[in-house]
Design an enzyme around this catalytic site. Structure first.
Site, short mmCIF file in Angstrom:
data_model
loop_
_atom_site.label_atom_id
_atom_site.label_comp_id
_atom_site.label_asym_id
_atom_site.label_seq_id
_atom_site.Cartn_x
_atom_site.Cartn_y
_atom_site.Cartn_z
CG HIS A 76 64.06 12.87 78.15
ND1 HIS A 76 64.51 14.09 78.62
CD2 HIS A 76 63.14 12.46 79.05
CE1 HIS A 76 63.88 14.38 79.75
NE2 HIS A 76 63.03 13.41 80.03
CG ASP A 129 66.58 16.11 76.76
OD1 ASP A 129 66.06 15.41 75.87
OD2 ASP A 129 66.29 16.02 77.97
CB SER A 184 60.67 15.28 81.30
OG SER A 184 61.59 14.70 82.18
#
Length: 330
Positions: A74, A104, A181
């Site tokens: 992402h 992911d 992230s």
């Protein structure tokens, strides 16, 4: 805008195993002994990068010294090219060579060698161990936060993520924010234990609830992406919804928990085994199934082509169904 998704903001063993990526010598994370967190951070910071796309920014970790970086899918999104900023202030163009939406995870390659690759710890950390999160929250590069491992094997349901459930995660109270992230979650010896994935924001009533993808998953997926460009996932061939008491009552069902099959894909392993819409999966290889997340977590622990046994409740009657999982490549 930092790479994240709200409401859940997307920013599972014992032993003491150290491994580095195959064929690469790590330059960044030897055990520290008593030298402390400060020394660990000083040596690990060069292994954490900032990744920027036209949509925002996130973090990444140097996986191999020859220019291979791992991050979250992402973070890169649909981009094929990204900018990678290193701790020494230099930047390089990066090519997204592979990504996997299911886990992911993504791999980025830059044309540089001699990078400080992390040492990877593939066994799960234990609750209570020190956890350090390094990344670029809100664009503040090489930010470090400290906490502990709060739990392992965590699941976040699809109703919270807005997509697939997130399973087999490490939970930490080390502060994770938008932009973290893809950054590193490390232990007090400087070993990568996970890739920072998500946090539940204070607006949801949470305090220090962050999550990371275990490093064993990172290694498995990254190596597949580097080898073949795709990741092979075990394939059941059903559309599922978590069975709740309300759903069970409205459908007049005699079981209250499990994974309710809504659709069965033609030609799938589930179809070949005779599974039908309305069946409820209540066990997977003898382990109780209460939610759809339990199914995804169980599938992550087995390989494509594995024979499994499902406990099925059909119209109030219980039975055991054996099938061989297929392969889904993404």
């Amino acid at each position: 805008m930092a790479a994240a998704v709200l409401v859940l903001s997307v920013a599972g063993c014992t032993g003491d195993n150290d491994t580095t990526p195959a064929g690469e010598a790590s330059t960044a994370a030897a055990p520290t002994g008593g030298s402390g967190v400060v020394d660990v951070v000083a040596r690990l910071e060069p292994s954490v990068v900032t990744i920027q796309t036209s949509e925002g920014l996130g973090s990444g970790v140097v996986y191999r010294a020859n220019g291979i970086i791992v991050t979250n899918q992402h973070v890169v999104g649909s981009a094929k090219q990204v900018k990678v900023a290193f701790a020494d202030g230099t930047q390089a163009n990066g090519q997204v060579t592979g990504s996997d939406e299911v886990t992911d995870l993504a791999v980025v390659r830059v044309q540089r060698t001699g990078l400080p690759a992390v040492t990877v710890r593939q066994d799960l950390p234990k609750p209570g161990e020190t956890a350090l999160a390094i990344g670029s929250p809100l664009g503040f590069e090489n930010t470090v936060t400290e906490g502990i491992i709060s739990g392992v094997g965590r699941q976040i349901p699809a109703s919270t993520t807005g997509g697939r459930p997130l399973v087999d995660l490490i939970q930490t109270d080390a502060a994770i924010s938008p932009g973290n992230s893809g950054g590193a979650l490390i232990d007090d010896r400087g070993r990568l234990v996970g890739l920072n994935e998500a946090y539940i924001p204070p607006s949801a009533g949470a305090v220090s609830l962050g999550f990371a993808i275990p490093s064993s998953t990172v290694v498995d997926v990254a190596d597949q992406l580097l080898s073949t460009g795709t990741v092979a996932h075990p394939y059941l061939g059903v559309s599922l919804v978590t069975l709740t008491g309300d759903i069970a009552q409205s459908l007049g069902m005699k079981v209250n928990t499990g994974a309710l099959i809504r659709q069965v894909q033609s030609g799938s392993p589930a179809a070949s085994a005779g599974l039908q819409p309305g069946d409820v999966i209540v066990t997977f290889n003898g382990t109780d199934v209460a939610t759809v997340g339990d199914i995804y977590a169980a599938l992550r622990k087995v390989d494509p082509g594995t024979a499994v046994t499902l406990g099925i409740n059909r119209g109030g009657s219980q039975s055991q169904v054996k099938l061989t999982l297929g392969t889904l490549s993404r």
